[in-house]
Motif scaffolding. Structure first.
Motif, PDB file in Angstrom:
ATOM      1  N   LYS A  60      35.351  36.592   3.703  1.00  0.00           N
ATOM      2  CA  LYS A  60      36.319  35.795   2.942  1.00  0.00           C
ATOM      3  C   LYS A  60      37.638  35.664   3.708  1.00  0.00           C
ATOM      4  N   PHE A 115      62.285  31.989   3.866  1.00  0.00           N
ATOM      5  CA  PHE A 115      63.083  32.112   2.653  1.00  0.00           C
ATOM      6  C   PHE A 115      63.772  30.811   2.280  1.00  0.00           C
ATOM      7  N   ARG A 123      59.887  28.016  -7.519  1.00  0.00           N
ATOM      8  CA  ARG A 123      59.843  27.660  -8.943  1.00  0.00           C
ATOM      9  C   ARG A 123      61.194  27.198  -9.465  1.00  0.00           C
ATOM     10  N   ASN A 124      62.251  27.895  -9.047  1.00  0.00           N
ATOM     11  CA  ASN A 124      63.597  27.499  -9.437  1.00  0.00           C
ATOM     12  C   ASN A 124      64.330  26.871  -8.258  1.00  0.00           C
ATOM     13  N   ARG A 145      54.032  30.280  -2.944  1.00  0.00           N
ATOM     14  CA  ARG A 145      53.256  31.436  -3.384  1.00  0.00           C
ATOM     15  C   ARG A 145      51.797  31.064  -3.615  1.00  0.00           C
ATOM     16  N   GLY A 226      52.354  32.988   0.664  1.00  0.00           N
ATOM     17  CA  GLY A 226      51.070  33.014  -0.025  1.00  0.00           C
ATOM     18  C   GLY A 226      51.106  33.840  -1.307  1.00  0.00           C
ATOM     19  N   GLY A 227      52.203  34.521  -1.560  1.00  0.00           N
ATOM     20  CA  GLY A 227      52.328  35.310  -2.786  1.00  0.00           C
ATOM     21  C   GLY A 227      51.252  36.383  -2.912  1.00  0.00           C
ATOM     22  N   GLY A 228      50.710  36.847  -1.778  1.00  0.00           N
ATOM     23  CA  GLY A 228      49.701  37.895  -1.821  1.00  0.00           C
ATOM     24  C   GLY A 228      48.290  37.381  -2.015  1.00  0.00           C
ATOM     25  N   LYS A 229      48.167  36.072  -2.292  1.00  0.00           N
ATOM     26  CA  LYS A 229      46.835  35.554  -2.605  1.00  0.00           C
ATOM     27  C   LYS A 229      46.142  34.954  -1.394  1.00  0.00           C
ATOM     28  N   VAL A 243      48.068  51.289   6.852  1.00  0.00           N
ATOM     29  CA  VAL A 243      47.941  51.865   5.513  1.00  0.00           C
ATOM     30  C   VAL A 243      46.603  52.568   5.299  1.00  0.00           C
TER      31      VAL A 243
ATOM     32  N   THR B 184      54.652  33.697 -15.318  1.00  0.00           N
ATOM     33  CA  THR B 184      54.115  34.340 -14.117  1.00  0.00           C
ATOM     34  C   THR B 184      54.579  35.785 -14.059  1.00  0.00           C
ATOM     35  N   LYS B 189      51.329  44.515  -3.972  1.00  0.00           N
ATOM     36  CA  LYS B 189      50.209  43.960  -3.228  1.00  0.00           C
ATOM     37  C   LYS B 189      49.235  45.010  -2.704  1.00  0.00           C
ATOM     38  N   TRP B 190      49.752  46.233  -2.481  1.00  0.00           N
ATOM     39  CA  TRP B 190      48.895  47.225  -1.852  1.00  0.00           C
ATOM     40  C   TRP B 190      48.358  48.232  -2.863  1.00  0.00           C
ATOM     41  N   SER B 227      47.957  33.826 -13.267  1.00  0.00           N
ATOM     42  CA  SER B 227      49.404  33.808 -13.493  1.00  0.00           C
ATOM     43  C   SER B 227      50.087  34.986 -12.803  1.00  0.00           C
ATOM     44  N   SER B 228      49.503  35.435 -11.690  1.00  0.00           N
ATOM     45  CA  SER B 228      50.116  36.542 -10.964  1.00  0.00           C
ATOM     46  C   SER B 228      50.465  36.153  -9.537  1.00  0.00           C
ATOM     47  N   ILE B 229      51.563  36.721  -9.038  1.00  0.00           N
ATOM     48  CA  ILE B 229      51.812  36.734  -7.604  1.00  0.00           C
ATOM     49  C   ILE B 229      52.080  38.182  -7.208  1.00  0.00           C
ATOM     50  N   TYR B 230      52.050  38.449  -5.907  1.00  0.00           N
ATOM     51  CA  TYR B 230      52.063  39.848  -5.463  1.00  0.00           C
ATOM     52  C   TYR B 230      53.113  40.051  -4.384  1.00  0.00           C
ATOM     53  N   GLU B 236      61.340  41.911  -1.819  1.00  0.00           N
ATOM     54  CA  GLU B 236      60.579  40.758  -2.287  1.00  0.00           C
ATOM     55  C   GLU B 236      60.387  40.827  -3.802  1.00  0.00           C
ATOM     56  N   GLN B 239      63.608  39.779  -5.400  1.00  0.00           N
ATOM     57  CA  GLN B 239      63.834  38.330  -5.333  1.00  0.00           C
ATOM     58  C   GLN B 239      62.987  37.580  -6.352  1.00  0.00           C
ATOM     59  N   MET B 240      61.722  37.995  -6.481  1.00  0.00           N
ATOM     60  CA  MET B 240      60.843  37.294  -7.415  1.00  0.00           C
ATOM     61  C   MET B 240      61.428  37.324  -8.828  1.00  0.00           C
ATOM     62  N   ASN B 243      65.228  35.448  -8.758  1.00  0.00           N
ATOM     63  CA  ASN B 243      65.144  34.002  -8.552  1.00  0.00           C
ATOM     64  C   ASN B 243      64.351  33.292  -9.639  1.00  0.00           C
ATOM     65  N   GLY B 244      63.888  34.039 -10.623  1.00  0.00           N
ATOM     66  CA  GLY B 244      63.172  33.407 -11.730  1.00  0.00           C
ATOM     67  C   GLY B 244      61.767  32.952 -11.376  1.00  0.00           C
ATOM     68  N   GLU B 245      61.208  33.488 -10.286  1.00  0.00           N
ATOM     69  CA  GLU B 245      59.831  33.121  -9.965  1.00  0.00           C
ATOM     70  C   GLU B 245      58.860  33.737 -10.954  1.00  0.00           C
ATOM     71  N   ILE B 367      42.507  40.256  -5.273  1.00  0.00           N
ATOM     72  CA  ILE B 367      43.626  39.334  -5.502  1.00  0.00           C
ATOM     73  C   ILE B 367      43.628  38.152  -4.543  1.00  0.00           C
TER      74      ILE B 367
END
Lengths: 283, 368
Positions: A60, A115, A123-124, A145, A226-229, A243, B184, B189-190, B227-230, B236, B239-240, B243-245, B367
């Motif tokens: 993947k 950034f 989003r904002n 994201r 990518g927001g982790g995705k 890690v 959201t 992430k880890w 509806s998730s971000i990581y 980070e 900021q999320m 910044n209202g993300e 994820i």
């Protein structure tokens, strides 16, 4: 920098020798170390490589990487081609201005770009807030994201890389061939597709290879935008090294990318002389 | 200006030479690099450790000055040994690499207690000398053979008060309930913390989390994937939220107080069901400073050092005396204060030390 035109075994090699040894020790050595780890950690054998066939998650990640890189390469080269075309046909002063703008974007660090995109398209961000204020959209558009965000960030980063080789190849075209084509009755479109584009093919291939190969190693942009995705291979390698301590898996993936790039260059060399693309090699 | 002009011309010439086959690709790239295009490579400024000084390997930024003022000054006054820093971040892979290479340049790492389990097992760490370091000055179970918890941080969450005017989310079940609390959300992430939060949301009691039921946790995480971000770093995560993300964001709890203050309370921290994480001091095998590092760890356990670290970094003390000495105003932000203690979960470093690889990779697959 400029490759000598003479055959090898020039006394000049003695001068170069210390540097070759240095490159051998500091560059080739570690690469062999990585290859070695990939077949010895955690146990000797090809276990890390066979995991490619048994582990869905590795497939993947590689598929995501490949998909994103190919899409990014195609878009970057098309945009780069348009920009180079416009630059080549602009007046000298204007062309210089365009080149400056291009290089300014070269100078911006990848973190600042990343950034900035969040501020613009988040989003904002400015764009979403503006569109909402104008009543065009009712909910923010998800530019960032996700995979789209990664592509936007990567294409923006890669376009200058695509422009420069294409620009160079366009500048080397003798303008009279175009006139000749028109005078022999070809339409503008025919001239472009059958004369101009083939003449710039080497530049396009060089740009595509350069962009694709650099794309394979992208880390910051997919990780943040990518927001982790959107998990690409560079970030995965880093996680395995730092890690989870699965250095064998990390080394295997690094080796895979290395061989992938070499295979790509080999494949290309079957279809065209790489010398005309990258220089150095003898025809 | 002239430089730019020169670089521009050089680069164009380079591109032409490259195209014409007169320049190798590598040289062309080097030229691009010289022209100013180069990802800023961060070279860690390693302080070379030597006898007579202690080198702390931490994450830099604010923690460098905080560790100096809270522990370093007292330690130097007591022993005459200066405290130096390597701020490149002691991740497990880096510690392993340093010890394996035989060139150990750090004495003490500001790491996690699960690192002590993982790296202790593989022989990369010195054991803690409990004749010098005091086992009773930490939380029960957080003084291990190869590491001791000095401070606690934690996984909690914050929410946007403007997004939920009719009732605030109060626990992880609310955090994972996208019908009751649309919007959201962000998770780490880890895997760490995110898995525990998912299990608590799914109804697992907070003292019965370990061993983690991975399938159950991942199913819960996937249920809100759309509806998730990581996030991958503390800044980070911050900021999320700011910044209202996201309208619900997991966060390292020690950052919560400053976010509340900076935003005049628009974003609120929920400490209920927070997961307390033991931050630990661990000593790489063959550390240059030798046994003196144990005195440093003992200094870090003292009440003034612990309170200073809390004031400076927001990290919760582990020494029970220091917790008892905290002010009323500080209590709600201390993860192990008397009021918070009954409502939080405690991380099991042994489970994580033994299962990090499998857990992180399974989470990443879920994820991505």
């Amino acid at each position: 920098m400029i490759a000598p035109a003479r055959p090898a075994l020039n006394p000049g090699w003695i001068l170069v020798l210390p540097f070759l040894l240095l490159v051998g020790a500091l560059f080739i050595g570690p690469i062999f170390n990585v290859l070695w780890i990939s077949v010895t950690d955690p146990e000797p054998g090809l276990g890390n490589y066979t995991a490619l066939f048994t582990s869905g998650s590795l497939v993947k990640i590689l598929w995501t990487t490949l998909r994103v890189c190919v899409i990014c390469t195609v878009i970057s080269v098309i945009l780069g081609y348009c920009i180079a075309y416009a630059m080549v046909h602009a007046a000298e002063a204007k062309r210089n201005k365009m080149l400056s703008l291009l290089l300014v974007s070269f100078w911006i660090s990848v973190l600042v770009r990343t950034f900035s995109w969040l501020m613009l398209l988040g989003r904002n961000g400015v764009v979403n807030n503006g569109l909402e204020a104008l009543g065009i959209i009712s909910a923010p558009i998800g530019f960032m994201r996700n995979e789209l965000g990664v592509l936007i960030g990567m294409v923006h980063y890669m376009v200058p890389y695509a422009v420069l080789p294409i620009l160079a190849s366009m500048q080397s075209i003798d303008g009279r061939v175009v006139q000749a084509s028109r005078s022999l009755g070809a339409t503008g479109a025919q001239t472009f597709w059958r004369v101009y584009l083939p003449l710039t093919r080497a530049g396009v291939v060089a740009a595509a290879l350069l962009v694709f190969i650099i794309n394979l190693g992208f880390y910051v942009i997919p990780a943040v935008l990518g927001g982790g995705k959107v998990l690409m291979v560079a970030e995965y390698i880093s996680v395995q090294v730092l890690v989870t301590l699965q250095w064998g898996t990390a080394a295997m993936l690094a080796a895979l990318i290395l061989f992938g790039v070499l295979a790509l260059l080999f494949l290309m060399s079957r279809f065209m002389k790489l010398g005309t693309v990258f220089g150095g090699a003898k025809a | 200006m002239h430089d730019k002009q020169f670089m521009r011309e050089t680069l164009l010439e380079g591109a032409k030479a490259f195209q014409a086959g007169k320049m190798e690709r590598r040289s062309f790239l080097a030229l691009c690099g010289m022209a100013g295009f180069l990802a800023p490579s961060v070279l860690a400024g390693r302080a070379e450790a030597a006898a007579g000084e202690i080198v702390m390997w931490n994450w830099g930024g604010q923690s460098e000055e905080c560790h100096t003022s809270a522990i370093g000054n007292a330690f130097t006054a007591e022993t005459g040994m200066p405290l130096k820093f390597d701020t490149s971040g002691p991740l497990q892979g880096k510690i392993k690499e340093m010890v394996d290479s035989g060139n150990v340049t750090a004495d003490v790492c500001d790491a996690d207690l699960f690192d002590a389990v993982a790296l202790g097992k593989t022989g990369h760490l010195e054991p803690i000398d409990y004749a010098v370091v005091d086992k009773t000055k930490t939380i029960d179970g957080y003084a291990l053979e190869h590491g001791i918890s000095i401070i606690l941080y934690g996984y909690a969450f914050m929410y946007d008060t403007e997004a939920y005017p009719d009732g605030a989310p109060a626990n992880w079940a609310d955090f994972f309930d996208t019908a009751k609390f649309p919007g959201t959300r962000s998770l780490y992430k880890w895997a760490n913390g995110s898995l525990e939060a998912a299990l608590m949301a799914d109804g697992v009691a907070k003292d019965a989390l370990y061993p983690l039921d991975m399938d159950r946790a991942l199913a819960k995480v996937k249920s809100i994937k759309d509806s998730s971000i990581y996030w991958g770093s503390g800044s980070e995560a911050q900021q999320m939220i700011v910044n209202g993300e996201v309208t619900l964001g997991m966060i390292w709890q020690n950052r919560g107080r400053s976010i509340e203050n900076d935003t005049n309370g628009r974003f609120k921290l929920v400490m209920n069901e927070a997961l307390a994480m033991p931050g630990a001091y661990i000593v790489p095998k063959g550390n240059p400073g030798g046994p003196d590092v144990m005195k440093f760890i003992a200094t870090a356990q003292s009440v003034p050092a612990q309170l200073d670290l809390f004031a400076c970094l927001g990290m919760t003390p582990t020494n029970p005396e220091a917790i008892a000495a905290m002010s009323e105003a500080d209590q709600p932000y201390s993860i192990t204060s008397a009021a918070n203690m009954p409502n939080i979960a405690l991380n099991d470093p042994t489970w994580w030390g033994e299962n990090t690889d499998a857990a992180v990779n399974a989470f990443l697959e879920a994820i991505s």
